[in-house]
Design an enzyme around this catalytic site. Structure first.
Site, short mmCIF file in Angstrom:
data_model
loop_
_atom_site.label_atom_id
_atom_site.label_comp_id
_atom_site.label_asym_id
_atom_site.label_seq_id
_atom_site.Cartn_x
_atom_site.Cartn_y
_atom_site.Cartn_z
N HIS A 26 -0.17 71.05 10.09
CA HIS A 26 0.13 70.81 8.97
C HIS A 26 -0.52 69.61 8.65
O HIS A 26 -0.56 68.33 9.71
CB HIS A 26 2.24 70.62 9.33
CG HIS A 26 2.79 70.02 8.00
ND1 HIS A 26 2.52 69.35 7.68
CD2 HIS A 26 4.06 71.59 7.60
CE1 HIS A 26 3.00 69.28 6.26
NE2 HIS A 26 4.03 70.31 6.57
N PRO A 27 -1.25 69.54 7.18
CA PRO A 27 -1.10 67.76 6.57
C PRO A 27 -0.47 66.73 7.32
O PRO A 27 -1.28 65.62 6.93
CB PRO A 27 -1.06 68.53 5.21
CG PRO A 27 -1.33 69.73 5.61
CD PRO A 27 -0.33 70.61 6.58
N ASP A 62 8.00 70.33 0.12
CA ASP A 62 7.16 69.45 -0.47
C ASP A 62 9.03 68.58 -0.74
O ASP A 62 9.68 69.23 -1.36
CB ASP A 62 6.03 69.63 -1.15
CG ASP A 62 5.05 70.30 -0.60
OD1 ASP A 62 4.96 70.42 0.61
OD2 ASP A 62 4.36 71.29 -1.13
N LYS A 122 11.37 77.41 16.42
CA LYS A 122 11.27 77.88 15.37
C LYS A 122 11.51 79.81 15.70
O LYS A 122 12.39 80.22 14.60
CB LYS A 122 10.76 77.56 13.32
CG LYS A 122 10.18 76.41 12.92
CD LYS A 122 9.16 76.73 12.21
CE LYS A 122 8.05 75.86 12.00
NZ LYS A 122 7.54 76.14 10.68
N TYR A 128 -2.05 84.71 -2.04
CA TYR A 128 -1.24 83.57 -2.83
C TYR A 128 -2.34 84.09 -3.73
O TYR A 128 -3.59 83.75 -4.54
CB TYR A 128 -2.18 82.16 -2.32
CG TYR A 128 -1.30 81.72 -1.06
CD1 TYR A 128 -0.07 82.47 -0.98
CD2 TYR A 128 -2.39 81.28 -0.17
CE1 TYR A 128 0.61 82.14 0.49
CE2 TYR A 128 -1.49 81.37 2.05
CZ TYR A 128 -0.42 81.94 1.61
OH TYR A 128 0.45 81.02 2.27
N GLU A 139 2.15 86.99 -3.65
CA GLU A 139 3.56 85.53 -3.82
C GLU A 139 3.08 84.82 -5.02
O GLU A 139 1.72 84.76 -5.26
CB GLU A 139 2.74 84.87 -3.03
CG GLU A 139 3.57 83.26 -1.99
CD GLU A 139 3.77 82.35 -2.12
OE1 GLU A 139 3.76 82.58 -0.25
OE2 GLU A 139 2.74 81.20 -2.05
N PHE A 140 4.47 84.61 -5.46
CA PHE A 140 4.07 84.62 -6.92
C PHE A 140 4.63 83.12 -7.21
O PHE A 140 5.34 82.81 -5.88
CB PHE A 140 4.43 85.33 -8.31
CG PHE A 140 4.02 86.95 -7.75
CD1 PHE A 140 2.49 87.07 -8.24
CD2 PHE A 140 4.81 87.41 -7.15
CE1 PHE A 140 2.46 88.01 -8.21
CE2 PHE A 140 4.01 88.66 -6.79
CZ PHE A 140 2.68 89.88 -7.75
N PHE A 141 3.84 82.46 -7.48
CA PHE A 141 5.12 80.95 -8.64
C PHE A 141 5.78 81.32 -9.56
O PHE A 141 5.80 82.03 -10.96
CB PHE A 141 4.44 79.77 -8.28
CG PHE A 141 3.11 79.51 -9.44
CD1 PHE A 141 3.26 78.82 -10.53
CD2 PHE A 141 2.04 79.51 -8.75
CE1 PHE A 141 2.89 79.18 -11.43
CE2 PHE A 141 0.88 80.13 -10.02
CZ PHE A 141 1.71 79.68 -11.19
N PRO A 142 7.41 80.77 -9.44
CA PRO A 142 7.62 80.61 -10.97
C PRO A 142 7.56 80.12 -12.23
O PRO A 142 7.01 78.81 -12.36
CB PRO A 142 9.22 79.51 -10.82
CG PRO A 142 9.28 80.00 -9.27
CD PRO A 142 7.71 79.68 -8.22
#
Length: 370
Positions: free
Chosen positions: A165-166, A121, A232, A335, A29-32
């Site tokens: 979940h938090p 988020d 889900k 991640y 997984e990557f983020f922009p």
């Protein structure tokens, strides 16, 4: 993979791997990135990781769609430039239906058929998320929307939270750990909370203390979490990717809970690669992640030694993955935080080696099998 060829559905690829591979598959997984330099660095990172033949790559979606255009471009790049099987995160927080529909249309036009459906988020600077459309207020609504409007074109994944979940966690004084049930004891995490003892006055600053607290998803809340996760899946999601964790036994307990609630799709563990002390501390606080005391003690011991932290992160990652394989994990989803060194070192420690060479040119990628 060409720009016009439809990518492989990840859920189908997972099922195929189950019968053809003797060990867990891998994905990244990557983020922009926020800068052009970051994009160049990300391309090099992907280049190195593609040499390990991942089942898929995925790219996150900025809060409120803040990186939507870049996310789409990066997902198309992984497919067209690297020949990867791409998976795009999509959230419905602070986003109108038209924006979501456009993103899905563009994916379909580009032959991208894998989506990780999330609520998302709040945008940076906001504490609360808001639904721009009442029909899309959670990930289940997004799964339903995709299925209703696109049929089975997309393979949909959803998030799972082994510790809860938090937002479903309750904050309690640290001493209340004595009152937790046996199952709650496997999910709670330790934290501290800053409290003002004396307010600031004139030139005298406020006096504060750090009070020890715990966060826990109580049993009744966890039941609701599992029922929601089941909804889900019933709406059309085909596999689950978990939130990061460091207590590996939590994963085994979570999978068992899934099966108890009739959730029989693959549950893929999300593995956070520790590469620095500050990032580790920020992530566990934000996600309210349970961390065993021995790990916390070691991180504190090494916090001023960046190289030692990386080495410990590698050793811990290898140990976690070995236990996850014993627990029956179908794959390892890393991640990466847009870096490759720690992830590759973990893979090598597990006996995964490069299966091809990927050479990145300005506009093309050349692949040679090792």
């Amino acid at each position: 993979m060409s720009a016009f060829e439809t990518s492989h559905k990840i859920a189908d690829a997972i099922e195929e791997a189950r019968t053809t591979s003797a060990r867990p598959w891998i994905s990244f997984e990557f983020f922009p990135p926020k800068t052009e330099h970051g994009i160049v660095s990300l391309k090099k990172c992907i280049q190195h990781l593609m040499e390990y033949d991942p089942l898929f790559l995925d790219v996150t979606w900025g809060a409120g769609g803040s990186t939507s255009a870049l996310t789409l471009d990066l997902v198309k790049m992984t497919k067209e430039l690297f020949g990867a099987n791409p998976n795009m995160h999509l959230t419905c927080t602070n986003m109108d239906v038209e924006h979501i529909h456009t993103a899905l249309d563009k994916c379909k036009e580009a032959g991208i058929c894998n989506i990780l459906a999330l609520r998302g988020d709040p945008p940076v600077g906001q504490e609360r998320w808001t639904a721009a459309d009442v029909s899309l207020s959670c990930a289940a609504d997004l799964v339903k929307y995709i299925r209703e409007h696109y049929g089975d074109f997309f393979s949909i994944a959803v998030a799972g939270y082994p510790e809860g979940h938090p937002n479903a966690m309750t904050e309690l004084p640290a001493e209340d750990v004595a009152n937790l049930t046996d199952s709650e004891l496997t999910r709670y995490c330790k934290d501290t909370k800053t409290e003002v003892v004396t307010e600031a006055s004139g030139d005298v600053p406020a006096q504060t203390i750090e009070r020890p607290i715990i966060h826990v998803c109580r049993d009744d809340a966890f039941t609701k979490e599992m029922e929601y996760l089941k909804s889900k899946i019933d709406l059309g999601a085909r596999f689950i990717v978990t939130q990061m964790f460091f207590d590996v036994e939590v994963y085994g307990t979570f999978v068992a809970a899934c099966r108890q609630y009739g959730i029989n799709v693959p549950v893929v563990p999300g593995i956070m690669c520790i590469s620095n002390y500050g990032g580790f501390k920020r992530m566990i606080k934000f996600c309210k992640t349970r961390v065993q005391q021995e790990i916390m003690d070691k991180m504190e011991e090494l916090k001023d030694n960046a190289d030692a932290i990386k080495e410990y992160g590698i050793q811990l990652g290898v140990k976690m993955c070995q236990r996850l394989q014993e627990l029956g994990a179908p794959g390892f989803h890393f991640y990466t935080l847009n870096t490759s060194h720690v992830t590759i070192s973990i893979l090598e420690g597990l006996g995964y080696h490069r299966v091809k060479e990927v050479h990145l040119n300005e506009n093309a990628v050349e692949v040679a099998h090792a």
